[in-house]
Design an enzyme around this catalytic site. Sequence first.
Site, PDB file in Angstrom:
ATOM      1  N   LYS A  13      -2.760  -5.875  -3.973  1.00 34.01           N
ATOM      2  CA  LYS A  13      -1.468  -5.198  -3.818  1.00 34.01           C
ATOM      3  C   LYS A  13      -0.767  -5.629  -2.531  1.00 34.01           C
ATOM      4  O   LYS A  13       0.410  -5.942  -2.537  1.00 34.01           O
ATOM      5  CB  LYS A  13      -1.657  -3.665  -3.772  1.00 34.01           C
ATOM      6  CG  LYS A  13      -2.336  -3.075  -4.981  1.00 34.01           C
ATOM      7  CD  LYS A  13      -2.386  -1.553  -4.905  1.00 34.01           C
ATOM      8  CE  LYS A  13      -3.266  -0.991  -3.785  1.00 34.01           C
ATOM      9  NZ  LYS A  13      -4.706  -1.297  -3.917  1.00 34.01           N
ATOM     10  N   ARG A 127     -12.625 -10.493   2.833  1.00 34.82           N
ATOM     11  CA  ARG A 127     -11.250 -10.224   3.318  1.00 34.82           C
ATOM     12  C   ARG A 127     -11.261 -10.021   4.829  1.00 34.82           C
ATOM     13  O   ARG A 127     -12.160  -9.410   5.373  1.00 34.82           O
ATOM     14  CB  ARG A 127     -10.695  -8.962   2.655  1.00 34.82           C
ATOM     15  CG  ARG A 127      -9.354  -8.538   3.264  1.00 34.82           C
ATOM     16  CD  ARG A 127      -8.570  -7.615   2.389  1.00 34.82           C
ATOM     17  NE  ARG A 127      -9.062  -6.240   2.408  1.00 34.82           N
ATOM     18  CZ  ARG A 127      -8.483  -5.258   1.711  1.00 34.82           C
ATOM     19  NH1 ARG A 127      -7.433  -5.506   0.954  1.00 34.82           N
ATOM     20  NH2 ARG A 127      -8.982  -4.033   1.772  1.00 34.82           N
ATOM     21  N   ARG A 160     -12.181  -5.059   8.035  1.00 32.78           N
ATOM     22  CA  ARG A 160     -11.986  -3.609   8.001  1.00 32.78           C
ATOM     23  C   ARG A 160     -13.329  -2.916   7.803  1.00 32.78           C
ATOM     24  O   ARG A 160     -14.142  -3.353   6.999  1.00 32.78           O
ATOM     25  CB  ARG A 160     -11.040  -3.225   6.854  1.00 32.78           C
ATOM     26  CG  ARG A 160      -9.593  -3.418   7.185  1.00 32.78           C
ATOM     27  CD  ARG A 160      -8.687  -3.284   5.984  1.00 32.78           C
ATOM     28  NE  ARG A 160      -8.984  -2.130   5.134  1.00 32.78           N
ATOM     29  CZ  ARG A 160      -8.219  -1.762   4.100  1.00 32.78           C
ATOM     30  NH1 ARG A 160      -7.124  -2.443   3.816  1.00 32.78           N
ATOM     31  NH2 ARG A 160      -8.543  -0.728   3.368  1.00 32.78           N
TER      32      ARG A 160
HETATM   33  P1  AMP Z   1      -5.658   0.830   1.678  1.00 31.10           P
HETATM   34  O1  AMP Z   1      -5.282  -0.031   2.839  1.00 31.10           O
HETATM   35  O2  AMP Z   1      -4.533   1.041   0.717  1.00 31.10           O
HETATM   36  O3  AMP Z   1      -6.937   0.370   1.008  1.00 31.10           O
HETATM   37  O4  AMP Z   1      -5.975   2.267   2.286  1.00 31.10           O
HETATM   38  C1  AMP Z   1      -6.995   2.463   3.249  1.00 31.10           C
HETATM   39  C2  AMP Z   1      -7.383   3.917   3.352  1.00 31.10           C
HETATM   40  O5  AMP Z   1      -6.236   4.704   3.746  1.00 31.10           O
HETATM   41  C3  AMP Z   1      -7.833   4.568   2.051  1.00 31.10           C
HETATM   42  O6  AMP Z   1      -9.196   4.313   1.768  1.00 31.10           O
HETATM   43  C4  AMP Z   1      -7.587   6.038   2.363  1.00 31.10           C
HETATM   44  O7  AMP Z   1      -8.560   6.562   3.248  1.00 31.10           O
HETATM   45  C5  AMP Z   1      -6.253   5.964   3.113  1.00 31.10           C
HETATM   46  N1  AMP Z   1      -5.105   6.020   2.185  1.00 31.10           N
HETATM   47  C6  AMP Z   1      -4.163   5.064   1.974  1.00 31.10           C
HETATM   48  N2  AMP Z   1      -3.246   5.461   1.079  1.00 31.10           N
HETATM   49  C7  AMP Z   1      -3.622   6.711   0.706  1.00 31.10           C
HETATM   50  C8  AMP Z   1      -3.091   7.655  -0.221  1.00 31.10           C
HETATM   51  N3  AMP Z   1      -1.970   7.404  -0.937  1.00 31.10           N
HETATM   52  N4  AMP Z   1      -3.747   8.832  -0.369  1.00 31.10           N
HETATM   53  C9  AMP Z   1      -4.863   9.115   0.345  1.00 31.10           C
HETATM   54  N5  AMP Z   1      -5.413   8.265   1.215  1.00 31.10           N
HETATM   55  C10 AMP Z   1      -4.806   7.075   1.409  1.00 31.10           C
END
Ligand code: AMP
Length: 218
Positions: A13, A127, A160
């Site tokens: 994404k 990654r 990460r």
């Molecule tokens: P991502 O970078 O999209 O993988 O998000 C990393 C982390 O941020 C996730 O594992 C959640 O802990 C938090 N996070 C991001 N977007 C959301 C969301 N829409 N709802 C809840 N937690 C989120």
Amino acid sequence: MRIILLGSPGAGKGTLAAEIERKYPVAHISTGDIFRENVKNNTQLGLKAREYLESGRLVPDDIVIAMMEDRLREPDCEKGFILDGFPRTVPQAEALDRILTELHLELDGVVILDVNEETVVNRLSSRRVCRNCGAIYNLFFRPSAKGDLCEKCGGEIYQREDDREEVVLSRLKIFYEQTAPLVDYYGKRHMLSRLSAERSGHNHSLLEELEEAVGISE
Ligand code: AMP
């Protein structure tokens, strides 16, 4: 252009959203990036979100929704936006509907990037991300030309915390339980397009498929 990108962790994404942002005048809104930035800067929001991010669990809906209420009202969203990582639960999708109605805005479409579990685990273990600007790399498919430093800003590239294999598996489980129901939510409204995101690296044909799916062009 106003679109939502859905997909499991590691579906691509963020990489696709960055490509769209390079080509179109839109705001790329990654909730994960916003949370990571807040954690890094020790803000109130960051302090609330830190434990969730580190363990790969979802930040509670009320916190995410309040943050997005503010973000979507910022002036740069008037030119359009790509939502990357939001909504992730049905209550978040309902809140987004309410916010968009209040702002008199409609979505152009919702795109789900399909990818199998094995690909995700392989992809996420290699990654790497820039600590400074969030640019996404991959040790094998998309290494930085500057080695351990970001090609774009010279920042430090790191893995990460939540890309470690054990955390990835629990993030995937959470995706299937809490985010996958959104496929039905948007599917029932005929807003959803499915794209296969199995191929790795920066992929212009995926962008073309998305343009066709949501009916946008330059
Ligand atoms: P991502 O970078 O999209 O993988 O998000 C990393 C982390 O941020 C996730 O594992 C959640 O802990 C938090 N996070 C991001 N977007 C959301 C969301 N829409 N709802 C809840 N937690 C989120």
